[in-house]
Design a protein around this motif. Structure first.
Motif, PDB file in Angstrom:
ATOM      1  N   ALA A  27       0.838  -1.188   0.000  1.00 51.43           N
ATOM      2  CA  ALA A  27       0.000   0.000   0.000  1.00 51.43           C
ATOM      3  C   ALA A  27       0.878   1.244   0.000  1.00 51.43           C
ATOM      4  CB  ALA A  27      -0.909  -0.002   1.224  1.00 51.43           C
ATOM      5  N   GLY A  28       0.264   2.355  -0.361  1.00 49.61           N
ATOM      6  CA  GLY A  28       0.957   3.633  -0.353  1.00 49.61           C
ATOM      7  C   GLY A  28      -0.002   4.731   0.043  1.00 49.61           C
ATOM      8  N   ALA A  29       0.541   5.902   0.320  1.00 55.66           N
ATOM      9  CA  ALA A  29      -0.266   7.043   0.728  1.00 55.66           C
ATOM     10  C   ALA A  29       0.258   8.297   0.045  1.00 55.66           C
ATOM     11  CB  ALA A  29      -0.195   7.217   2.237  1.00 55.66           C
ATOM     12  N   ARG A  30      -0.636   9.158  -0.368  1.00 46.15           N
ATOM     13  CA  ARG A  30      -0.281  10.441  -0.984  1.00 46.15           C
ATOM     14  C   ARG A  30      -0.917  11.527  -0.150  1.00 46.15           C
ATOM     15  NH1 ARG A  30       2.121  14.238  -3.263  1.00 46.15           N
ATOM     16  NH2 ARG A  30       1.529  15.027  -5.267  1.00 46.15           N
ATOM     17  N   VAL A  31      -0.135  12.561   0.208  1.00 49.24           N
ATOM     18  CA  VAL A  31      -0.605  13.678   1.014  1.00 49.24           C
ATOM     19  C   VAL A  31      -0.214  14.968   0.309  1.00 49.24           C
ATOM     20  CG1 VAL A  31      -0.493  14.807   3.263  1.00 49.24           C
ATOM     21  CG2 VAL A  31      -0.177  12.336   3.110  1.00 49.24           C
TER      22      VAL A  31
END
Length: 92
Positions: A27-31
């Motif tokens: 998984a990954g996250a973008r902010v």
């Protein structure tokens, strides 16, 4: 409508999303906000794990910009926010 209900500069808008990479179980996250932008690799997990990582990243970055805003819009996910404040936050 966003600019009417939550006008700049009083409200800092933080946009984020968790995602599951299509070719793996990672998984990954973008902010993204006016003051910072990050991609955070989560490792093995789900899109929900990515969303939690994105919220945590946003919260940690807000500490560096406290003088630049008075209110923040963080999330529309009650489940993710509850997971962040819980004492036991296992991977989903």
């Amino acid at each position: 409508m966003l600019n009417i209900l939550y006008p700049d500069p009083e409200w800092l808008r933080i946009f984020f999303d968790g995602s599951l990479l299509s070719d793996s179980h990672n998984a990954g996250a973008r902010v993204f906000s006016e003051f910072f932008s990050f991609y955070v690799p989560v490792g093995r997990g789900t899109a929900f794990d990515g969303e939690i990582a994105a919220i945590r990243t946003a919260l940690s970055q807000l500490q560096c910009h406290l003088e630049k805003f008075t209110r923040v819009i963080l999330c529309d996910s009650i489940a993710a926010l509850l997971a962040i404040v819980s004492d036991n936050n296992p991977k989903t």
